[in-house]
Motif scaffolding. Structure first.
Motif, PDB file in Angstrom:
ATOM      1  N   GLY A  21       0.823  -1.201   0.000  1.00 23.10           N
ATOM      2  CA  GLY A  21       0.000   0.000   0.000  1.00 23.10           C
ATOM      3  C   GLY A  21       0.857   1.250   0.000  1.00 23.10           C
ATOM      4  N   ASP A  22       1.989   1.179  -0.667  1.00 25.75           N
ATOM      5  CA  ASP A  22       2.948   2.278  -0.708  1.00 25.75           C
ATOM      6  C   ASP A  22       3.006   2.852  -2.122  1.00 25.75           C
ATOM      7  OD1 ASP A  22       5.830   3.361  -1.226  1.00 25.75           O
ATOM      8  OD2 ASP A  22       5.659   3.295   0.956  1.00 25.75           O
ATOM      9  N   SER A  23       2.955   4.167  -2.215  1.00 26.66           N
ATOM     10  CA  SER A  23       2.872   4.811  -3.527  1.00 26.66           C
ATOM     11  C   SER A  23       4.196   4.840  -4.284  1.00 26.66           C
ATOM     12  CB  SER A  23       2.365   6.254  -3.367  1.00 26.66           C
ATOM     13  OG  SER A  23       3.281   7.010  -2.585  1.00 26.66           O
ATOM     14  N   MET A  24       5.306   4.495  -3.625  1.00 26.05           N
ATOM     15  CA  MET A  24       6.610   4.546  -4.290  1.00 26.05           C
ATOM     16  C   MET A  24       7.199   3.170  -4.572  1.00 26.05           C
ATOM     17  SD  MET A  24       7.403   7.698  -4.943  1.00 26.05           S
ATOM     18  CE  MET A  24       9.177   7.601  -5.221  1.00 26.05           C
ATOM     19  N   GLN A  25       6.780   2.157  -3.836  1.00 26.74           N
ATOM     20  CA  GLN A  25       7.373   0.834  -4.030  1.00 26.74           C
ATOM     21  C   GLN A  25       6.926   0.167  -5.319  1.00 26.74           C
ATOM     22  OE1 GLN A  25       6.896  -1.604  -0.534  1.00 26.74           O
ATOM     23  NE2 GLN A  25       8.187  -0.276   0.717  1.00 26.74           N
ATOM     24  N   ILE A  26       6.029   0.800  -6.027  1.00 27.58           N
ATOM     25  CA  ILE A  26       5.597   0.273  -7.323  1.00 27.58           C
ATOM     26  C   ILE A  26       6.685   0.425  -8.381  1.00 27.58           C
ATOM     27  CG2 ILE A  26       3.111   0.506  -6.973  1.00 27.58           C
ATOM     28  CD1 ILE A  26       4.384   3.166  -8.996  1.00 27.58           C
ATOM     29  N   TYR A  27       7.667   1.315  -8.139  1.00 25.69           N
ATOM     30  CA  TYR A  27       8.661   1.626  -9.163  1.00 25.69           C
ATOM     31  C   TYR A  27       9.857   0.671  -9.129  1.00 25.69           C
ATOM     32  CZ  TYR A  27       6.165   5.969  -9.953  1.00 25.69           C
ATOM     33  OH  TYR A  27       5.200   6.890 -10.258  1.00 25.69           O
ATOM     34  N   ARG A  28      10.189   0.162 -10.306  1.00 30.01           N
ATOM     35  CA  ARG A  28      11.385  -0.671 -10.441  1.00 30.01           C
ATOM     36  C   ARG A  28      12.636   0.185 -10.236  1.00 30.01           C
ATOM     37  NH1 ARG A  28       8.242  -1.865 -15.112  1.00 30.01           N
ATOM     38  NH2 ARG A  28       7.056  -3.806 -14.843  1.00 30.01           N
ATOM     39  N   HIS A  29      13.649  -0.405  -9.617  1.00 33.15           N
ATOM     40  CA  HIS A  29      14.971   0.197  -9.424  1.00 33.15           C
ATOM     41  C   HIS A  29      15.007   1.257  -8.315  1.00 33.15           C
ATOM     42  CE1 HIS A  29      15.811  -2.001 -13.019  1.00 33.15           C
ATOM     43  NE2 HIS A  29      15.078  -1.207 -13.779  1.00 33.15           N
ATOM     44  N   LEU A  30      13.855   1.620  -7.752  1.00 35.95           N
ATOM     45  CA  LEU A  30      13.850   2.504  -6.582  1.00 35.95           C
ATOM     46  C   LEU A  30      13.642   1.617  -5.361  1.00 35.95           C
ATOM     47  CD1 LEU A  30      11.792   5.627  -7.743  1.00 35.95           C
ATOM     48  CD2 LEU A  30      14.210   5.078  -8.066  1.00 35.95           C
ATOM     49  N   ASP A  31      14.720   1.037  -4.887  1.00 39.19           N
ATOM     50  CA  ASP A  31      14.633   0.004  -3.857  1.00 39.19           C
ATOM     51  C   ASP A  31      15.018   0.497  -2.470  1.00 39.19           C
ATOM     52  OD1 ASP A  31      14.004  -1.721  -5.971  1.00 39.19           O
ATOM     53  OD2 ASP A  31      16.112  -2.230  -6.288  1.00 39.19           O
ATOM     54  N   ILE A  32      16.113   1.230  -2.406  1.00 35.75           N
ATOM     55  CA  ILE A  32      16.648   1.634  -1.107  1.00 35.75           C
ATOM     56  C   ILE A  32      15.840   2.794  -0.520  1.00 35.75           C
ATOM     57  CG2 ILE A  32      18.689   2.483   0.104  1.00 35.75           C
ATOM     58  CD1 ILE A  32      20.358   1.170  -2.182  1.00 35.75           C
ATOM     59  N   GLY A  33      15.656   3.836  -1.311  1.00 36.11           N
ATOM     60  CA  GLY A  33      14.933   5.000  -0.821  1.00 36.11           C
ATOM     61  C   GLY A  33      13.481   4.738  -0.501  1.00 36.11           C
ATOM     62  N   THR A  34      12.894   3.708  -1.092  1.00 39.08           N
ATOM     63  CA  THR A  34      11.494   3.375  -0.822  1.00 39.08           C
ATOM     64  C   THR A  34      11.351   2.316   0.260  1.00 39.08           C
ATOM     65  OG1 THR A  34      11.420   1.651  -2.533  1.00 39.08           O
ATOM     66  CG2 THR A  34      10.872   3.904  -3.203  1.00 39.08           C
TER      67      THR A  34
END
Length: 306
Positions: free
Chosen positions: A33-46
């Protein structure tokens, strides 16, 4: 009725870790239910679960978009409902884990996101205004007059439950205590994790430091280099604060302090939203070392209809 467990609360409080444990305990699957974890390659900051954790339990709505794609709350609501319905058909417990409040609200309240207000949306807005101007006592009077059955059974000192009960009666003509009222598409049990403010803020600061050790600077630099192509993803906390550093306008120390500050402010907003907008069963992780076992018992009772 479909039953769903949702784990909410501020950033860095331990929602993901609890979600993994509960999914393993109950044979469930996790829906982010997180709006940023849907993005590939954005792993650490999310703060995504590690690859090993992602393999331990099936995860949904993680790594489903490229960073240049837009993703709306309507997209989340539609996809999450489909996944939850499918898991229910396969007798798997859906566990929604995340801190994006409006995403959770759209799902739980089945909000109309098509641009036109429904009767339920209008009713909810009117009742929220009554709560603000006349107080909870007036909501109690309304419920007693319009649905005395619910008035006798629900927690009338909880304004969220009062509003929900009145809304169901007005939009369906049936009491919320009637499980066949048809207004709710699923039944949710909301687990809320929190902590003492000082401890929570320390956890947030430590998480940022750990992210840097894990390679946040390289990940954020890639976002900075492509920011013109990623109008939505570039705005995530943990990335945008580092842009002045890459532009030579601020020191790394100043930018990292800004991430910590913005993360603390975000945690405060999350707590305010969940407390004011949702019917959450809260657990302070420092006050009760056995909170997980208590939550497990509550979930068993929830699934059994108790």
């Amino acid at each position: 009725m479909i039953k769903v467990v949702a784990i909410v609360g501020p950033t860095a409080v331990g929602k993901s870790a609890l979600g993994l444990k509960l999914a393993q305990k109950f044979g469930g699957e996790i829906i982010s239910g997180d709006s940023m974890q849907i993005y590939r390659h954005l792993d650490i900051g999310t703060a995504k679960d590690s690859p090993m954790e992602l393999r331990q339990v099936p995860h949904h709505l993680v790594d489903i978009c490229n960073v240049d794609q837009r993703y709306t709350v309507k997209d989340f609501q539609s996809k999450a409902k489909t996944i939850i319905t499918d898991l229910n058909q396969h007798e798997k417990l859906p566990l929604v884990v995340g801190g994006t409040g409006f995403y959770l609200s759209s799902l739980i309240n089945n909000l109309n996101l098509g641009g036109q207000s429904t009767g339920a949306d209008q009713t909810r807005a009117q009742l929220l205004e009554i709560e603000q101007t006349e107080g909870i006592a007036q909501l109690q009077v309304i419920l007693k007059n319009e649905d005395p059955q619910a008035f006798e059974k629900i927690d009338i000192d909880n304004s969220r439950r009062l509003i929900r009960a009145i809304e169901v009666m007005r939009t369906t003509g049936k009491s919320i205590t009637d499980q066949n009222n048809g207004n709710q598409w699923a039944e949710f049990y909301l687990v809320g994790l929190t902590d003492d403010r000082t401890k929570l803020y320390n956890r947030i600061n430590q998480r940022v430091d750990k992210m840097v050790e894990m390679g946040l600077l390289d990940e954020a630099k890639a976002v900075y280099d492509e920011q013109a192509k990623i109008p939505q993803a570039k705005n995530g906390i943990g990335y945008k604060e580092l842009f002045p550093y890459y532009a030579g306008e601020a020191s790394l120390e100043v930018c990292l302090d800004e991430i910590k500050k913005n993360s603390r402010h975000f945690a405060k907003r999350q707590l305010t939203y969940f407390r004011n907008q949702m019917d959450v069963d809260w657990y302070n992780i420092s006050d009760d070392q056995n909170y997980q076992s208590v939550i497990e018992t509550k979930i068993v009772n929830f699934l059994d209809g108790k």
